[in-house]
Design an enzyme around this catalytic site. Structure first.
Site, PDB file in Angstrom:
ATOM      1  N   GLY A 248      11.064   6.266  64.775  1.00 33.70           N
ATOM      2  CA  GLY A 248      11.426   5.582  65.827  1.00 33.70           C
ATOM      3  C   GLY A 248      12.173   4.159  66.002  1.00 33.70           C
ATOM      4  N   HIS A 249      11.571   3.138  65.656  1.00 35.08           N
ATOM      5  CA  HIS A 249      12.178   1.790  65.923  1.00 35.08           C
ATOM      6  C   HIS A 249      13.549   1.714  65.216  1.00 35.08           C
ATOM      7  CE1 HIS A 249      12.519  -2.699  65.531  1.00 35.08           C
ATOM      8  NE2 HIS A 249      11.713  -2.500  66.700  1.00 35.08           N
TER       9      HIS A 249
ATOM     10  N   HIS B 133       4.275   8.773  71.886  1.00 28.42           N
ATOM     11  CA  HIS B 133       2.985   8.164  71.772  1.00 28.42           C
ATOM     12  C   HIS B 133       2.456   7.837  73.196  1.00 28.42           C
ATOM     13  CE1 HIS B 133      -0.276   5.375  69.618  1.00 28.42           C
ATOM     14  NE2 HIS B 133      -0.854   6.325  70.328  1.00 28.42           N
TER      15      HIS B 133
ATOM     16  N   HIS C 115       6.631   5.749  59.814  1.00 26.19           N
ATOM     17  CA  HIS C 115       6.026   4.538  60.318  1.00 26.19           C
ATOM     18  C   HIS C 115       6.751   3.903  59.500  1.00 26.19           C
ATOM     19  CE1 HIS C 115       4.096   1.387  61.612  1.00 26.19           C
ATOM     20  NE2 HIS C 115       3.697   2.028  62.671  1.00 26.19           N
ATOM     21  N   GLY C 116       7.696   2.898  59.887  1.00 25.73           N
ATOM     22  CA  GLY C 116       8.315   1.866  59.233  1.00 25.73           C
ATOM     23  C   GLY C 116       9.602   2.342  58.575  1.00 25.73           C
TER      24      GLY C 116
ATOM     25  N   ASN D 268      11.196   9.281  67.423  1.00 28.02           N
ATOM     26  CA  ASN D 268      10.166   8.837  68.213  1.00 28.02           C
ATOM     27  C   ASN D 268      10.711   7.744  69.383  1.00 28.02           C
ATOM     28  OD1 ASN D 268       8.356   6.664  69.328  1.00 28.02           O
ATOM     29  ND2 ASN D 268       7.000   7.363  67.803  1.00 28.02           N
TER      30      ASN D 268
ATOM     31  N   ARG E 128      10.361  -3.870  82.548  1.00 29.93           N
ATOM     32  CA  ARG E 128      10.636  -4.437  84.168  1.00 29.93           C
ATOM     33  C   ARG E 128      10.160  -3.349  85.241  1.00 29.93           C
ATOM     34  NH1 ARG E 128      15.205  -7.842  84.783  1.00 29.93           N
ATOM     35  NH2 ARG E 128      14.654  -9.311  83.066  1.00 29.93           N
TER      36      ARG E 128
ATOM     37  N   ASP F 124       9.405   6.169  71.791  1.00 21.92           N
ATOM     38  CA  ASP F 124       8.584   5.205  72.628  1.00 21.92           C
ATOM     39  C   ASP F 124       9.125   3.845  72.928  1.00 21.92           C
ATOM     40  OD1 ASP F 124       6.365   6.894  72.066  1.00 21.92           O
ATOM     41  OD2 ASP F 124       5.487   5.721  70.485  1.00 21.92           O
ATOM     42  N   HIS F 125      10.020   3.551  72.373  1.00 23.30           N
ATOM     43  CA  HIS F 125      10.780   2.045  72.602  1.00 23.30           C
ATOM     44  C   HIS F 125      11.820   1.898  73.621  1.00 23.30           C
ATOM     45  CE1 HIS F 125       7.931   0.415  70.095  1.00 23.30           C
ATOM     46  NE2 HIS F 125       8.240   0.872  68.895  1.00 23.30           N
TER      47      HIS F 125
ATOM     48  N   THR G 116       1.813  -2.086  67.083  1.00 26.05           N
ATOM     49  CA  THR G 116       2.095  -0.472  66.731  1.00 26.05           C
ATOM     50  C   THR G 116       0.944   0.059  66.016  1.00 26.05           C
ATOM     51  OG1 THR G 116       3.593   0.941  65.793  1.00 26.05           O
ATOM     52  CG2 THR G 116       3.584  -1.249  64.754  1.00 26.05           C
ATOM     53  N   THR G 117       0.933   1.150  65.864  1.00 28.76           N
ATOM     54  CA  THR G 117       0.056   1.730  65.034  1.00 28.76           C
ATOM     55  C   THR G 117      -0.252   1.084  63.534  1.00 28.76           C
ATOM     56  OG1 THR G 117       0.640   4.041  66.149  1.00 28.76           O
ATOM     57  CG2 THR G 117      -0.966   4.061  64.266  1.00 28.76           C
TER      58      THR G 117
ATOM     59  N   ARG H 256      -0.389   6.226  74.875  1.00 28.71           N
ATOM     60  CA  ARG H 256      -1.331   5.501  74.634  1.00 28.71           C
ATOM     61  C   ARG H 256      -2.386   5.209  75.807  1.00 28.71           C
ATOM     62  NH1 ARG H 256       0.034   1.860  69.797  1.00 28.71           N
ATOM     63  NH2 ARG H 256      -1.744   1.092  70.154  1.00 28.71           N
TER      64      ARG H 256
ATOM     65  N   ARG I 149       1.094   1.444  77.578  1.00 25.22           N
ATOM     66  CA  ARG I 149       2.249   0.350  77.759  1.00 25.22           C
ATOM     67  C   ARG I 149       3.842   0.844  77.541  1.00 25.22           C
ATOM     68  NH1 ARG I 149       0.893  -1.561  71.418  1.00 25.22           N
ATOM     69  NH2 ARG I 149      -1.020  -1.916  72.435  1.00 25.22           N
ATOM     70  N   HIS I 150       3.717   2.171  76.971  1.00 25.81           N
ATOM     71  CA  HIS I 150       5.365   2.534  77.182  1.00 25.81           C
ATOM     72  C   HIS I 150       5.631   4.016  77.651  1.00 25.81           C
ATOM     73  CE1 HIS I 150       4.105   3.794  73.268  1.00 25.81           C
ATOM     74  NE2 HIS I 150       4.306   2.999  72.640  1.00 25.81           N
TER      75      HIS I 150
ATOM     76  N   GLU J 116       0.232  13.529  58.526  1.00 26.55           N
ATOM     77  CA  GLU J 116       1.378  12.670  58.487  1.00 26.55           C
ATOM     78  C   GLU J 116       1.098  11.647  57.593  1.00 26.55           C
ATOM     79  OE1 GLU J 116       3.372  11.689  62.158  1.00 26.55           O
ATOM     80  OE2 GLU J 116       4.133   9.733  61.163  1.00 26.55           O
TER      81      GLU J 116
ATOM     82  N   GLU K 276       1.728  12.344  69.885  1.00 23.02           N
ATOM     83  CA  GLU K 276       0.828  11.171  69.340  1.00 23.02           C
ATOM     84  C   GLU K 276      -0.339  10.929  70.505  1.00 23.02           C
ATOM     85  OE1 GLU K 276       2.747   7.931  67.402  1.00 23.02           O
ATOM     86  OE2 GLU K 276       4.041   9.160  66.240  1.00 23.02           O
TER      87      GLU K 276
HETATM   88  N1  PXP Z   1       4.431   8.196  63.084  1.00 23.26           N
HETATM   89  C1  PXP Z   1       3.288   7.248  63.699  1.00 23.26           C
HETATM   90  C2  PXP Z   1       1.992   8.212  63.664  1.00 23.26           C
HETATM   91  C3  PXP Z   1       3.670   6.524  64.358  1.00 23.26           C
HETATM   92  O1  PXP Z   1       2.536   5.927  65.214  1.00 23.26           O
HETATM   93  C4  PXP Z   1       4.813   5.818  64.776  1.00 23.26           C
HETATM   94  C5  PXP Z   1       4.846   4.655  65.627  1.00 23.26           C
HETATM   95  O2  PXP Z   1       4.833   4.922  66.609  1.00 23.26           O
HETATM   96  C6  PXP Z   1       5.789   6.432  64.024  1.00 23.26           C
HETATM   97  C7  PXP Z   1       5.527   7.520  63.075  1.00 23.26           C
HETATM   98  C8  PXP Z   1       7.207   5.776  64.098  1.00 23.26           C
HETATM   99  O3  PXP Z   1       7.231   4.493  63.410  1.00 23.26           O
HETATM  100  P1  PXP Z   1       8.625   3.730  63.532  1.00 23.26           P
HETATM  101  O4  PXP Z   1       8.571   3.275  64.856  1.00 23.26           O
HETATM  102  O5  PXP Z   1       8.471   2.315  62.642  1.00 23.26           O
HETATM  103  O6  PXP Z   1       9.721   4.577  62.854  1.00 23.26           O
END
Ligand code: PXP
Length: 255
Positions: free
Chosen positions: A213-214, A42, A191-192, A6, A17, A8-9, A99-100, A44, A48-49, A152, A69
């Site tokens: 992602g993160h 994602h 997620h996480g 992912n 910026r 997004d970040h 975040t979600t 949104r 936002r990103h 998921e 997403e």
């Molecule tokens: N899966 C879903 C559905 C999410 O919304 C996210 C965060 O955007 C992720 C996975 C990835 O989560 P993380 O950035 O914490 O790895």
């Protein structure tokens, strides 16, 4: 075990910026070089990103596949049907959240109805569909009734828990993943998840795809995207040998 990265970040940093760097599309290519099986973004409602243009360019550039997403906002569903990514993962979305924050509330009749409409449209456009849900049997049953191809499983509770609680959350993920497979759903998770906590989840044999992602984007700041993805891929490949029975796994002290 497929790894979807992912990004997004990367766009979050760019939007800080409102310039044109760092470019998520270039980062996606590096992630693929590091061994990503696919790229997740994602789009949104508040943009936002990730921006619409990013999704278009990613679809033209990425050689693996794009998992988009999205929530059930009609405008975004329209766009997804028009762009036809390889997979669409429907997620809940609230403007105030960082975040979600949890899986889809499939027990809420309004949410259920909105998903019925979105899934029908996405399937009509030939897009594979996945629903982001909390790891609960009744969520699987509702996802199946809705005709989703995959679920998921939300791993946020697992990631936030410690010690014995984390062990319970892992056992729950393992049990629900098995139930999902037995129902004929493809099972993904995310997620996480981080380099520190991913191994026991990646060792669950019924989970076929992780969305991360993160943690990968954070590591990429130090070692570059290609190496950050390669390191995560290596962990996923070694996971079944490190944790042979995920449901019985005992977290090390301090985990
Ligand atoms: N899966 C879903 C559905 C999410 O919304 C996210 C965060 O955007 C992720 C996975 C990835 O989560 P993380 O950035 O914490 O790895």
């Amino acid at each position: 075990m497929r790894l979807y990265v992912n990004i997004d970040h990367v766009a979050t940093v760019r939007q800080a910026r409102r310039t044109d760097e760092p470019d998520p599309v270039r980062v996606a290519v590096l992630a693929e070089l590091g061994g990503a099986h696919g790229i997740t973004v994602h789009l949104r409602e508040d943009r936002r990103h990730i921006q619409d243009r990013d999704v278009r360019l990613l679809l033209e550039t990425v050689r693996t596949g794009v998992n988009l997403e999205l929530a059930t906002h009609p405008e975004i569903v329209d766009l997804a049907c028009q762009l036809r990514p390889m997979q669409a993962t429907l997620v809940p979305e609230r403007r105030q959240e960082i975040t979600t924050e949890g899986g889809l509330d499939l027990g809420n009749p309004d949410v259920y109805r909105a998903l019925e409409g979105a899934l029908e449209r996405l399937k009509g456009a030939g897009v594979r569909t996945s629903l982001f849900v909390d790891p609960q049997t009744r969520s699987l049953e509702r996802a199946l009734a809705l005709g989703a191809d995959a679920v998921e499983l939300h791993t946020g509770e697992y990631a936030n828990a410690r010690g014995g609680r984390r062990r319970e959350e892992l056992a729950r993920l393992a049990r629900v993943a098995q139930e999902g497979r037995e129902m004929g759903l493809a099972v993904h998770a995310g997620h996480g998840l981080t380099y520190e906590n991913v191994v026991p989840v990646a060792a669950i044999p019924q989970i076929e795809e992780l969305n991360i992602g993160h943690s990968i984007v954070s590591r990429a700041l130090f070692v570059g995207m290609e190496r950050a993805v390669r390191e995560m891929r290596e962990l996923l490949e070694r996971a079944p040998t490190l944790v042979p029975r995920p449901g019985e796994w005992v977290p090390p002290v301090g985990f």
